[in-house]
Design an enzyme around this catalytic site. Structure first.
Site, short mmCIF file in Angstrom:
data_model
loop_
_atom_site.label_atom_id
_atom_site.label_comp_id
_atom_site.label_asym_id
_atom_site.label_seq_id
_atom_site.Cartn_x
_atom_site.Cartn_y
_atom_site.Cartn_z
CD GLN A 171 -6.50 6.42 8.71
OE1 GLN A 171 -6.13 5.96 9.77
NE2 GLN A 171 -7.47 5.86 8.02
CE LYS A 194 -6.43 -5.71 -4.52
NZ LYS A 194 -5.90 -4.39 -4.10
N GLY A 240 6.39 -3.07 3.44
CA GLY A 240 6.08 -3.58 4.77
C GLY A 240 6.48 -5.05 4.89
CG ASP A 241 4.35 -7.57 7.56
OD1 ASP A 241 3.72 -6.89 6.74
OD2 ASP A 241 3.79 -8.21 8.47
CD GLU A 253 -8.08 -1.14 8.73
OE1 GLU A 253 -8.86 -0.71 7.88
OE2 GLU A 253 -6.91 -1.48 8.45
CB SER A 278 6.47 -5.57 0.26
OG SER A 278 5.19 -5.12 -0.07
NE ARG A 312 -3.11 -5.51 5.86
CZ ARG A 312 -3.38 -5.12 4.63
NH1 ARG A 312 -4.54 -5.44 4.09
NH2 ARG A 312 -2.52 -4.41 3.94
CG ASP A 368 -1.21 -0.96 9.04
OD1 ASP A 368 -1.85 0.09 8.87
OD2 ASP A 368 -1.49 -2.02 8.48
N GLY A 376 0.83 -1.21 0.00
CA GLY A 376 0.00 0.00 0.00
C GLY A 376 0.86 1.26 0.00
O1 F6P Z 1 -1.37 -1.94 5.40
C1 F6P Z 1 -1.71 -0.63 5.13
C2 F6P Z 1 -3.20 -0.45 4.99
O2 F6P Z 1 -3.46 0.91 4.77
C3 F6P Z 1 -4.00 -0.97 6.17
O3 F6P Z 1 -4.01 -0.08 7.25
C4 F6P Z 1 -5.35 -1.16 5.53
O4 F6P Z 1 -6.09 -2.16 6.19
C5 F6P Z 1 -5.00 -1.61 4.13
O5 F6P Z 1 -3.69 -1.16 3.87
C6 F6P Z 1 -5.93 -1.11 3.07
O6 F6P Z 1 -5.58 -1.69 1.85
P1 F6P Z 1 -6.21 -1.26 0.46
O7 F6P Z 1 -5.42 -0.09 -0.06
O8 F6P Z 1 -6.06 -2.48 -0.39
O9 F6P Z 1 -7.65 -0.89 0.69
#
Ligand code: F6P
Length: 360
Positions: free
Chosen positions: A286, A79, A116-117, A237, A119, A186, A142, A14
């Site tokens: 965010q 993805k 992040g972890d 969340e 990737s 997450r 996160d 992300g």
């Molecule tokens: O891991 C970063 C993050 O922003 C999480 O906080 C969140 O749950 C997720 O990515 C959202 O992913 P996407 O961009 O696929 O909606």
């Protein structure tokens, strides 16, 4: 390792604020200190899978304006795991060899992966399988990567969530309402606890601490008894329902997308307290916007240190922030340790010390 080198850089997972300042720092250090070539790889590992390989040559004038720009000019994806890549026929295929070949087609001496972890685990597997020289830079709003106190994007996200609480404060007070702010995270509640304390929340709910609606309603009534007819609640969340069910929107390639806990709580709290509730889901706001000064500073320090690791021939390492300095650790160690909010740690103690309800 001396002499002229060609290095690649990619952003993966992300996006977040601060990625462009990292790219800028890497290009500045690699060119001004070492006179290397820097190739920006587009759309994470997808750029290495493409033929011709999807890259852009980066130089100092081109990246100079990136300090204040959100997102990533290289593009990214969260993805398309190359080892389980979605194929046109709907199955998942292993496309790792194409990506590995892409690195070698570019004649790269090393590659810097910002992620992040998830990737980092993928890039590390590719580097071992394909003989890449990999250096990692941590990013995730996160802030849940192990062994680093800071990850790119977290500070900006906390600033944005704090500002949202500041704004909600006035409208909550004007209408005597309970305002619920749902923030990202997450698996960890770092954004919620940090922004909650900084933004003066009355209730902070994080996945690391279980809660009851009864306790939250008690807090609302306690405030009402003192003449404070409104309440600010921040919830991560990934917080579950009272009975422990996760509230998810969808699952995509093994990755769960959270969303909805704010509305779940709003209904239960309205029932339990009689208060009027409203929900704000902050979402991808965010991840956007101008990187905070701290994220820019961390980006600069990480970018310089990552290039220096390549110059020293130290690979399979990730730069981290520990005790006021940048130190490198093996990527395997950083991804093996997952950082969540410590229920006995300073921030939780601080929140409790301020009388903030953590739901329990
Ligand atoms: O891991 C970063 C993050 O922003 C999480 O906080 C969140 O749950 C997720 O990515 C959202 O992913 P996407 O961009 O696929 O909606």
């Amino acid at each position: 390792m001396g002499g002229q080198k060609r290095i690649g850089i990619l952003t993966s997972g992300g996006d977040c604020a601060g990625l462009n300042p990292v790219i800028r720092a890497v290009v500045h250090r690699a060119i001004s200190a070492y006179d290397w070539e820097v190739l920006g790889i587009c759309r994470a590992t997808n750029g290495l899978m493409a033929r011709p390989v999807d890259v852009m040559m980066l130089d100092i004038p081109q990246v100079d304006s990136l300090l204040t720009i959100g997102g990533t000019v290289l593009g990214t994806t969260n993805k398309g795991n190359p080892f389980a890549f979605p194929m046109p026929d709907g199955t998942l295929g292993d496309r790792s060899s194409e990506i590995i070949e892409g690195y070698h087609l570019l004649n790269l001496d090393a590659i810097i992966g910002i992620g992040g972890d998830g990737s980092m685990a993928i890039l590390r597997q590719l580097s071992h399988q394909g003989g890449w020289n990999l250096v990692g830079i941590p990013k995730t709003i996160d802030n849940d990567l192990g062994l680093t106190e800071r990850s790119i994007g977290f500070d900006t996200a906390v600033n944005i969530a704090t500002e949202a609480l500041d704004r909600l404060h006035f409208t909550a007070a004007s209408h005597s309402r309970v305002m619920i702010l749902e923030v990202m995270g997450r698996d960890a509640g770092h954004i919620a606890i940090s922004a909650g304390i900084a933004g003066g929340a009355d209730v902070i709910l994080i996945p690391e601490i279980s809660y009851s609606i009864e306790k939250i309603c008690e807090k609302i009534h306690e405030r009402q008894a003192r003449g404070q007819n409104y309440c600010l609640i921040v919830v991560a969340e990934a917080v579950r329902t009272e009975s422990g069910e996760p509230i998810t929107k969808a699952e995509c390639q093994g990755q769960v997308r959270f969303g909805g806990i704010g509305h779940y709580l709003a209904d239960r709290i309205a029932e339990g307290s009689g208060a009027e509730t409203r929900v704000t889901v902050l979402g991808h706001v965010q991840r956007g916007g101008i990187p905070s000064p701290l994220d820019r500073l961390t980006a600069a320090a990480f970018g310089v240190a990552a290039v220096d690791l390549i110059a020293e021939g130290k690979f399979d390492q990730i730069v981290t922030w520990q005790n006021r300095q940048v130190v490198s650790v093996p990527i395997a160690e950083a991804i093996a340790q997952y950082s969540t909010v410590d229920p006995d740690g300073t921030l939780v103690k601080t929140a409790r010390g301020l009388g903030i309800c953590l739901g329990s």
